[in-house]
Design an enzyme around this catalytic site. Sequence first.
Site, short mmCIF file in Angstrom:
data_model
loop_
_atom_site.label_atom_id
_atom_site.label_comp_id
_atom_site.label_asym_id
_atom_site.label_seq_id
_atom_site.Cartn_x
_atom_site.Cartn_y
_atom_site.Cartn_z
N SER A 1 0.81 -1.22 0.00
CA SER A 1 0.00 0.00 0.00
C SER A 1 0.84 1.26 0.00
CB SER A 1 -0.93 0.00 1.22
OG SER A 1 -0.18 0.01 2.42
N LEU B 1 3.24 1.96 -2.06
CA LEU B 1 3.72 2.31 -3.39
C LEU B 1 2.85 3.34 -4.11
CD1 LEU B 1 4.90 -1.20 -4.67
CD2 LEU B 1 6.13 0.49 -3.30
N ASN C 1 2.66 10.80 13.37
CA ASN C 1 1.91 10.89 14.63
C ASN C 1 2.51 11.98 15.51
OD1 ASN C 1 3.64 9.57 16.95
ND2 ASN C 1 3.96 8.32 15.11
N CYS D 1 8.68 26.79 18.59
CA CYS D 1 8.97 25.39 18.27
C CYS D 1 7.67 24.72 17.85
CB CYS D 1 9.59 24.67 19.47
SG CYS D 1 8.45 24.34 20.84
N CYS E 1 -3.18 8.11 7.41
CA CYS E 1 -3.65 8.17 6.02
C CYS E 1 -4.41 6.90 5.65
CB CYS E 1 -2.48 8.41 5.08
SG CYS E 1 -1.26 7.08 5.03
N CYS F 1 5.45 27.74 26.74
CA CYS F 1 5.78 26.42 26.17
C CYS F 1 6.78 25.71 27.06
CB CYS F 1 6.36 26.60 24.77
SG CYS F 1 6.92 25.05 24.00
N CYS G 1 10.32 25.35 24.92
CA CYS G 1 11.16 26.47 24.52
C CYS G 1 10.80 27.80 25.17
CB CYS G 1 11.12 26.64 22.99
SG CYS G 1 9.57 27.36 22.37
#
Length: 256
Positions: free
Chosen positions: A66, A68, A128, A170, A187, A248, A251
């Site tokens: 799958s 390809l 992910n 970031c 997908c 954050c 960062c």
Amino acid sequence: MSPDRLDRFARHIVIPEMGGAGQVALVQAHVALVGLGGIGSPVLQYLAGAGIGHLTLIDDGDVELSNLQRQTLFTQRDIGHSKAVAARGWLANFDNRIIVTIRDDRVTSGNAAALVAGTDLVIDGTDNFATRLAISDACVTAGVPLLSAAVGRFQGQVAAFAGHLQDQPCYRCYVGDAFDADDCDTCAEDGMLGAMAGWAGTFAALQAVRLLLSGKAAFGDPQYGKLHLLDGMKPAMRTLNLAKDPACRACGSPPE
């Protein structure tokens, strides 16, 4: 560069915005590519064509039938074999002067720092959020720029991050902390137009060259903090500016 390398990259060298200095910078660059799928395939092919001197390829998967439909790096003969090993074989046939390091590790928060160490740029084409955030956090700690690319159905996203710089966001600034688990759509569930992965991947390769030439050639505008949205249905592209999150945890500024 030797005469044969000058001939190979002549079409780059004659571009005023790149020139010989820019091509030398690419030859001296070390890029880590995480994910050798629909995005990683064209990224790898065009960065190899651009003359990147050292490529570290990271993917723990095997080639499946799958794949390809969108992963142009592989053929039917590669089915069942390691993607990283197959990619190294492709590179050996394409340009045996490129230094290639392969890792078939699955990237986690525990090993990401070691995988990105010593690189000039990390390109993330994984699928992910947990992996993407682990890579981003490691890049911030190591002071390495990150180019992130994603695609689904008819939509693509490409953005460069430099969270280690005081005024730049970031990837975690962009998506927040809600996605540290392996829980995003794939997908396989949502579908993907193969050519859309190609568009996102080739655009990411263009942005990678731009970033690597920062300070070394006129083309070198890293475009940190700019999110490029690719729409295959219209088709069209628009750009958004991303802000650094002072809070954050990767960062942001530590509390006083």
